[in-house]
Design a protein around this motif. Structure first.
Motif, PDB file in Angstrom:
ATOM      1  N   GLU A  71      44.095  39.928  54.101  1.00  0.00           N
ATOM      2  CA  GLU A  71      43.446  39.917  55.422  1.00  0.00           C
ATOM      3  C   GLU A  71      43.383  41.289  56.068  1.00  0.00           C
ATOM      4  OE1 GLU A  71      47.822  39.017  56.147  1.00  0.00           O
ATOM      5  OE2 GLU A  71      46.282  38.523  54.672  1.00  0.00           O
ATOM      6  N   ASN A  72      44.168  42.255  55.543  1.00  0.00           N
ATOM      7  CA  ASN A  72      44.149  43.622  56.074  1.00  0.00           C
ATOM      8  C   ASN A  72      43.261  44.542  55.255  1.00  0.00           C
ATOM      9  OD1 ASN A  72      46.102  42.984  58.118  1.00  0.00           O
ATOM     10  ND2 ASN A  72      47.687  43.033  56.519  1.00  0.00           N
ATOM     11  N   SER A  73      42.421  43.965  54.385  1.00  0.00           N
ATOM     12  CA  SER A  73      41.512  44.713  53.498  1.00  0.00           C
ATOM     13  C   SER A  73      42.267  45.601  52.514  1.00  0.00           C
ATOM     14  CB  SER A  73      40.517  45.543  54.319  1.00  0.00           C
ATOM     15  OG  SER A  73      39.686  44.708  55.078  1.00  0.00           O
ATOM     16  N   SER A  74      43.492  45.224  52.196  1.00  0.00           N
ATOM     17  CA  SER A  74      44.265  45.948  51.181  1.00  0.00           C
ATOM     18  C   SER A  74      44.092  45.243  49.832  1.00  0.00           C
ATOM     19  CB  SER A  74      45.743  45.981  51.560  1.00  0.00           C
ATOM     20  OG  SER A  74      45.915  46.601  52.819  1.00  0.00           O
ATOM     21  N   VAL A  75      43.964  46.051  48.769  1.00  0.00           N
ATOM     22  CA  VAL A  75      43.773  45.483  47.437  1.00  0.00           C
ATOM     23  C   VAL A  75      45.066  44.820  46.979  1.00  0.00           C
ATOM     24  CG1 VAL A  75      43.224  46.005  45.028  1.00  0.00           C
ATOM     25  CG2 VAL A  75      42.045  47.212  46.868  1.00  0.00           C
ATOM     26  N   VAL A  76      44.949  43.599  46.450  1.00  0.00           N
ATOM     27  CA  VAL A  76      46.107  42.893  45.903  1.00  0.00           C
ATOM     28  C   VAL A  76      45.849  42.623  44.424  1.00  0.00           C
ATOM     29  CG1 VAL A  76      46.800  41.853  48.087  1.00  0.00           C
ATOM     30  CG2 VAL A  76      45.137  40.669  46.641  1.00  0.00           C
ATOM     31  N   SER A  77      46.932  42.538  43.662  1.00  0.00           N
ATOM     32  CA  SER A  77      46.802  42.352  42.213  1.00  0.00           C
ATOM     33  C   SER A  77      46.599  40.896  41.834  1.00  0.00           C
ATOM     34  CB  SER A  77      48.039  42.903  41.501  1.00  0.00           C
ATOM     35  OG  SER A  77      49.213  42.247  41.988  1.00  0.00           O
ATOM     36  N   GLY A  78      47.091  39.972  42.664  1.00  0.00           N
ATOM     37  CA  GLY A  78      46.957  38.554  42.351  1.00  0.00           C
ATOM     38  C   GLY A  78      47.193  37.706  43.582  1.00  0.00           C
ATOM     39  N   PRO A  97      49.048  30.022  44.474  1.00  0.00           N
ATOM     40  CA  PRO A  97      48.679  28.838  45.264  1.00  0.00           C
ATOM     41  C   PRO A  97      49.094  28.962  46.729  1.00  0.00           C
ATOM     42  CG  PRO A  97      49.687  28.211  43.181  1.00  0.00           C
ATOM     43  CD  PRO A  97      49.869  29.684  43.303  1.00  0.00           C
ATOM     44  N   GLY A  98      48.241  28.480  47.617  1.00  0.00           N
ATOM     45  CA  GLY A  98      48.511  28.510  49.052  1.00  0.00           C
ATOM     46  C   GLY A  98      48.217  29.833  49.702  1.00  0.00           C
ATOM     47  N   THR A  99      47.588  30.763  48.978  1.00  0.00           N
ATOM     48  CA  THR A  99      47.301  32.099  49.500  1.00  0.00           C
ATOM     49  C   THR A  99      45.820  32.237  49.818  1.00  0.00           C
ATOM     50  OG1 THR A  99      49.048  32.950  48.068  1.00  0.00           O
ATOM     51  CG2 THR A  99      47.571  34.568  49.058  1.00  0.00           C
ATOM     52  N   ALA A 100      45.547  32.908  50.945  1.00  0.00           N
ATOM     53  CA  ALA A 100      44.158  33.221  51.317  1.00  0.00           C
ATOM     54  C   ALA A 100      43.824  34.614  50.803  1.00  0.00           C
ATOM     55  CB  ALA A 100      43.984  33.161  52.829  1.00  0.00           C
ATOM     56  N   VAL A 101      42.662  34.780  50.191  1.00  0.00           N
ATOM     57  CA  VAL A 101      42.297  36.056  49.585  1.00  0.00           C
ATOM     58  C   VAL A 101      40.785  36.235  49.643  1.00  0.00           C
ATOM     59  CG1 VAL A 101      42.079  35.100  47.261  1.00  0.00           C
ATOM     60  CG2 VAL A 101      42.695  37.505  47.531  1.00  0.00           C
ATOM     61  N   GLU A 102      40.342  37.510  49.744  1.00  0.00           N
ATOM     62  CA  GLU A 102      38.916  37.836  49.685  1.00  0.00           C
ATOM     63  C   GLU A 102      38.559  38.173  48.246  1.00  0.00           C
ATOM     64  OE1 GLU A 102      37.607  40.868  52.314  1.00  0.00           O
ATOM     65  OE2 GLU A 102      37.566  39.555  54.063  1.00  0.00           O
ATOM     66  N   ILE A 103      37.473  37.556  47.745  1.00  0.00           N
ATOM     67  CA  ILE A 103      37.059  37.737  46.352  1.00  0.00           C
ATOM     68  C   ILE A 103      35.753  38.510  46.316  1.00  0.00           C
ATOM     69  CG2 ILE A 103      36.451  36.567  44.211  1.00  0.00           C
ATOM     70  CD1 ILE A 103      38.011  34.124  45.280  1.00  0.00           C
ATOM     71  N   VAL A 104      35.725  39.590  45.518  1.00  0.00           N
ATOM     72  CA  VAL A 104      34.522  40.415  45.352  1.00  0.00           C
ATOM     73  C   VAL A 104      34.088  40.323  43.899  1.00  0.00           C
ATOM     74  CG1 VAL A 104      33.562  42.739  45.510  1.00  0.00           C
ATOM     75  CG2 VAL A 104      35.234  41.983  47.196  1.00  0.00           C
ATOM     76  N   GLY A 105      32.782  40.152  43.673  1.00  0.00           N
ATOM     77  CA  GLY A 105      32.263  40.100  42.308  1.00  0.00           C
ATOM     78  C   GLY A 105      31.277  38.976  42.068  1.00  0.00           C
ATOM     79  N   TRP A 106      30.855  38.294  43.099  1.00  0.00           N
ATOM     80  CA  TRP A 106      29.927  37.165  42.951  1.00  0.00           C
ATOM     81  C   TRP A 106      28.526  37.656  42.608  1.00  0.00           C
ATOM     82  CZ3 TRP A 106      31.892  32.412  42.721  1.00  0.00           C
ATOM     83  CH2 TRP A 106      33.148  32.187  43.286  1.00  0.00           C
ATOM     84  N   LYS A 107      27.867  36.957  41.694  1.00  0.00           N
ATOM     85  CA  LYS A 107      26.479  37.301  41.344  1.00  0.00           C
ATOM     86  C   LYS A 107      25.534  36.961  42.494  1.00  0.00           C
ATOM     87  CE  LYS A 107      27.959  38.543  37.375  1.00  0.00           C
ATOM     88  NZ  LYS A 107      28.101  40.002  37.090  1.00  0.00           N
ATOM     89  N   GLU A 108      25.768  35.820  43.126  1.00  0.00           N
ATOM     90  CA  GLU A 108      25.037  35.417  44.330  1.00  0.00           C
ATOM     91  C   GLU A 108      26.065  34.862  45.305  1.00  0.00           C
ATOM     92  OE1 GLU A 108      21.930  32.683  43.463  1.00  0.00           O
ATOM     93  OE2 GLU A 108      21.001  33.964  41.954  1.00  0.00           O
ATOM     94  N   LEU A 109      25.670  34.744  46.551  1.00  0.00           N
ATOM     95  CA  LEU A 109      26.622  34.307  47.570  1.00  0.00           C
ATOM     96  C   LEU A 109      26.750  32.781  47.548  1.00  0.00           C
ATOM     97  CD1 LEU A 109      28.336  35.650  49.809  1.00  0.00           C
ATOM     98  CD2 LEU A 109      26.568  34.971  51.421  1.00  0.00           C
ATOM     99  N   PRO A 110      27.951  32.253  47.267  1.00  0.00           N
ATOM    100  CA  PRO A 110      28.131  30.791  47.298  1.00  0.00           C
ATOM    101  C   PRO A 110      28.250  30.290  48.729  1.00  0.00           C
ATOM    102  CG  PRO A 110      30.206  31.856  46.744  1.00  0.00           C
ATOM    103  CD  PRO A 110      29.187  32.954  46.878  1.00  0.00           C
ATOM    104  N   SER A 111      28.102  29.001  48.905  1.00  0.00           N
ATOM    105  CA  SER A 111      28.194  28.401  50.237  1.00  0.00           C
ATOM    106  C   SER A 111      29.650  28.128  50.586  1.00  0.00           C
ATOM    107  CB  SER A 111      27.400  27.092  50.290  1.00  0.00           C
ATOM    108  OG  SER A 111      26.045  27.332  50.031  1.00  0.00           O
ATOM    109  N   ALA A 112      29.945  28.221  51.880  1.00  0.00           N
ATOM    110  CA  ALA A 112      31.280  27.878  52.346  1.00  0.00           C
ATOM    111  C   ALA A 112      31.542  26.397  52.091  1.00  0.00           C
ATOM    112  CB  ALA A 112      31.412  28.197  53.831  1.00  0.00           C
ATOM    113  N   GLY A 113      32.777  26.095  51.702  1.00  0.00           N
ATOM    114  CA  GLY A 113      33.144  24.718  51.394  1.00  0.00           C
ATOM    115  C   GLY A 113      33.031  24.371  49.925  1.00  0.00           C
ATOM    116  N   GLU A 114      32.438  25.269  49.113  1.00  0.00           N
ATOM    117  CA  GLU A 114      32.297  24.997  47.682  1.00  0.00           C
ATOM    118  C   GLU A 114      33.659  25.058  46.981  1.00  0.00           C
ATOM    119  OE1 GLU A 114      29.787  24.001  46.051  1.00  0.00           O
ATOM    120  OE2 GLU A 114      27.932  24.721  46.970  1.00  0.00           O
ATOM    121  N   GLU A 115      33.777  24.316  45.900  1.00  0.00           N
ATOM    122  CA  GLU A 115      34.988  24.305  45.089  1.00  0.00           C
ATOM    123  C   GLU A 115      34.928  25.443  44.068  1.00  0.00           C
ATOM    124  OE1 GLU A 115      37.181  20.672  42.930  1.00  0.00           O
ATOM    125  OE2 GLU A 115      35.305  21.257  41.955  1.00  0.00           O
ATOM    126  N   ILE A 116      36.035  26.180  43.943  1.00  0.00           N
ATOM    127  CA  ILE A 116      36.126  27.270  42.960  1.00  0.00           C
ATOM    128  C   ILE A 116      36.884  26.758  41.739  1.00  0.00           C
ATOM    129  CG2 ILE A 116      37.142  29.525  42.468  1.00  0.00           C
ATOM    130  CD1 ILE A 116      36.743  30.294  45.333  1.00  0.00           C
TER     131      ILE A 116
END
Length: 630
Positions: A306-313, A316-335
């Motif tokens: 959440e502080n825009s710091s890079v994390v290695s992993g 479970p139960g962790t919130a994280v920002e993911i970069v690398g999507w080919k197109e933007l998925p919709s909120a609420g989608e299952e990963i």
């Protein structure tokens, strides 16, 4: 093949087959539905009907193999480890949800939000002094963001319901309770603003009873903590209550194997591209993982906290920002994680194929429904003529169709029809979803049709301006920008661009623009009335003019205004006066009790006893009657 079988195969009726054979050597009067036709005759009928025939082979349809990916089966209980609870903070707007989270993580988020209200879902990991970790989701409290609150409730383990002690249970408080109960998530009540003089926590707990939220002091199982988010009072007690409830719930997950999770929010970033905020529910997310969500996939390039710091992993139960999507998925989608990029493409291709097939089925169902409706009307029309011979039926249908074509209204549409085409842009997927949900409630199409021609995520682009210009529309942006070149292009092409950072201000301006599209309401104000007493002929040059001698008995007559001539209850004429005189002098106004002479530029013949009404018309702008609910 019989006549009736051929008609059924061609989706026509018996009369159509007879008409197609009209100029052949067949005896049409002896033709019946059960009559058998030869092959050449059948080919002739098909050809004259504008159709083609071919020898058909029975084809075996091959079903496409299901290439979709599914969640893994439940893990072995022995492999489960404890995970941080996912806690969603919910409640009414301005009840202190973000301030509460600020105090927990020692930040100043509330001051950064436009208008002081949260307009996105925020996900943060908070570590308590005792070492326990809690993942918090902060949802918007404004009425417009119902879908975001529902998504937050579905992705959470515990809901902290924030209620202001000086305000009590409000609309979005009730809605948040309903979301939590629907998702079967336990609730902890945080009675906030207890430091205010007018605070009444007891009243809050009493009001919650009517919504099936029974606090412990009333014999229920819902913990209620009195806090002051602004001063930081008793926040540690709230966090400890959350940890205690999480321990009772025994929240565990499998940290190994393929990753599973849920997208909380998605957005586009100038430097990062398509970015999603997600909650990991199973497995450990690392750089290089191949993920599938909806109809797009990603090979993880970076993970940020959440502080825009890079994390290695992220476990479970962790919130994280993911970069690398080919197109933007919709909120609420299952990963879901897959083994390789090739497998990800297979899954996406299959899902796109399935969506296309579902869409085709829906369109086919609509077409078939319309065809059935047309065939039903056609059948009823033919049934009314069933007692006639086919020649008599053809003559009757010709007369009916001739009359119908003569009375059919023009199919050309009025180019001046009122409408407002919109291009909607938002900073994240949830913002666009919220705006579209609000616009779905628009129920004033009879007043002014509203059409969404495009919506998307990110800053206003050149394509958006071109689309808006093509459809004579307006661009509405929420929390997005437009560079100087785009602004100049929009100004040059005459495209209105309305950019806002607070959602209710955007909706207010939209309502104003919709109202400006409506024709003004014309109201009539009667200024005076006069009765015609006698008629005179006056010579002006070589022309004789009929002048009505009148007495004003109400208000005044003003020559600049409009006039109406009444005879009994009937209006004979409306328009301006040619002359208005008093004692042979042209005057501008004549007041009550005075006599005057007036003439009109019309062939209408005035009579004694007629009433002349002087009135003015004022135009008042209309307002749209749409109520978005806030």
């Amino acid at each position: 093949m019989t006549v009736s079988a051929l008609a059924q195969a061609m989706n026509k009726d018996f009369d159509h087959i007879v008409e197609a054979l009209l100029h052949t050597s067949l005896d049409l009067d002896s033709l019946a539905p059960h009559s058998v036709l030869e092959e050449n005759t059948i080919k002739e009928v098909v050809k004259l009907s504008g159709m083609k025939y071919k020898w058909a082979k029975l084809a075996v349809t091959r079903e496409r193999e299901n290439k979709d990916v599914q969640r893994r089966p439940p893990p072995d209980p022995a492999s489960l480890v404890c995970r941080p609870p996912v806690v969603t903070i919910m409640g009414h707007v301005d009840h202190g949800k973000t301030t509460l989270l600020d105090s927990l993580r020692k930040s100043q988020l509330a001051s950064m939000e436009a208008g002081g209200i949260t307009q996105h879902i925020g996900a943060f990991l908070v570590q308590l002094p005792s070492g326990e970790k809690i993942t918090f989701l902060d949802t918007p409290g404004h009425a417009a963001f119902s879908s975001m609150r529902a998504r937050g409730a579905l992705a959470t383990d515990i809901v902290i319901l924030v209620v202001a002690a000086d305000d009590g249970v409000m609309n979005q408080t009730i809605e948040s309770i309903q979301h939590a109960q629907k998702a079967k998530v336990p609730i902890i009540v945080a009675v906030n603003k207890c430091d205010k003089p007018q605070a009444d926590p007891g009243r809050v707990k009493q009001e919650l009873l009517s919504h099936d939220v029974v606090c412990e002091e009333f014999g229920g199982d819902v913990q209620a903590i009195h806090v002051s988010a602004l001063k930081g009072d008793r926040l540690l007690e709230l966090a400890e209550a959350t940890v205690t409830l999480a321990e009772v719930m025994e929240l565990k997950a499998d940290p190994v194997g393929l990753v599973e999770g849920t997208i909380i929010e998605s957005r586009t970033d100038k430097g990062k591209g398509s970015v999603t905020t997600a909650i990991v529910q199973r497995g450990t997310l690392k750089k290089g993982c191949v993920l599938v969500a909806g109809r797009t996939w990603a090979k993880v390039r970076f993970l940020f906290d959440e502080n825009s710091s890079v994390v290695s992993g992220a476990g479970p139960g962790t919130a994280v920002e993911i970069v690398g999507w080919k197109e933007l998925p919709s909120a609420g989608e299952e990963i879901l994680e897959v083994e390789s990029e090739q497998r990800a493409r297979e899954v996406v291709d299959w899902r796109c194929h399935q969506e296309e097939q579902d869409k085709l089925k829906e369109e086919q169902a609509v077409i078939e429904a319309r065809q059935r409706e047309h065939q039903e009307g056609y059948r009823k029309e033919r049934e009314s003529l069933a007692h006639l011979s086919w020649r008599q039926r053809k003559s009757a249908l010709y007369r009916a169709n001739k009359q119908r074509m003569a009375t059919r209204p023009s199919e050309r549409q009025d180019d001046q029809q009122l409408s407002l085409p919109l291009v909607i842009k938002g900073d994240v997927d949830g913002s666009v979803e919220t705006l579209l949900n609000i616009l779905e409630s628009y129920d004033c199409h009879a007043q002014c049709p509203l059409e969404i021609i495009h919506f998307g995520i990110g800053d206003v682009s050149e394509n958006d301006v071109h689309l808006a210009q093509t459809f004579s529309g307006t661009i509405y942006g929420f929390n997005v920008g437009a560079n100087k070149a785009i602004q100049q292009m929009a100004s040059k092409q005459g495209v209105p661009m309305k950019l806002h950072r607070v959602i209710y201000k955007l909706i207010e301006e939209l309502k104003v623009e919709l109202g400006s599209k409506l024709p003004p309401e014309v109201t009539e104000n009667v200024l005076g009335e006069a009765s015609v007493l006698a008629l005179f002929e006056v010579t002006l040059g070589k022309k004789k003019v009929l002048v009505a001698g009148c007495r004003v008995h109400k208000g005044q007559l003003d020559r600049k205004m409009s006039f109406r001539l009444l005879r009994g209850q009937e209006t004979l004429w409306e328009g301006p006066l040619t002359t208005l005189k008093h004692h042979k002098e042209d005057v501008q106004t004549v007041k009550a009790g005075m006599e005057c002479g007036l003439s009109v530029d019309s062939d209408i013949v005035l009579k004694p006893g007629d009433v002349v009404v002087c009135f003015e018309e004022t135009e008042t702008p209309q307002t749209i009657s749409w109520d978005p609910g806030f």
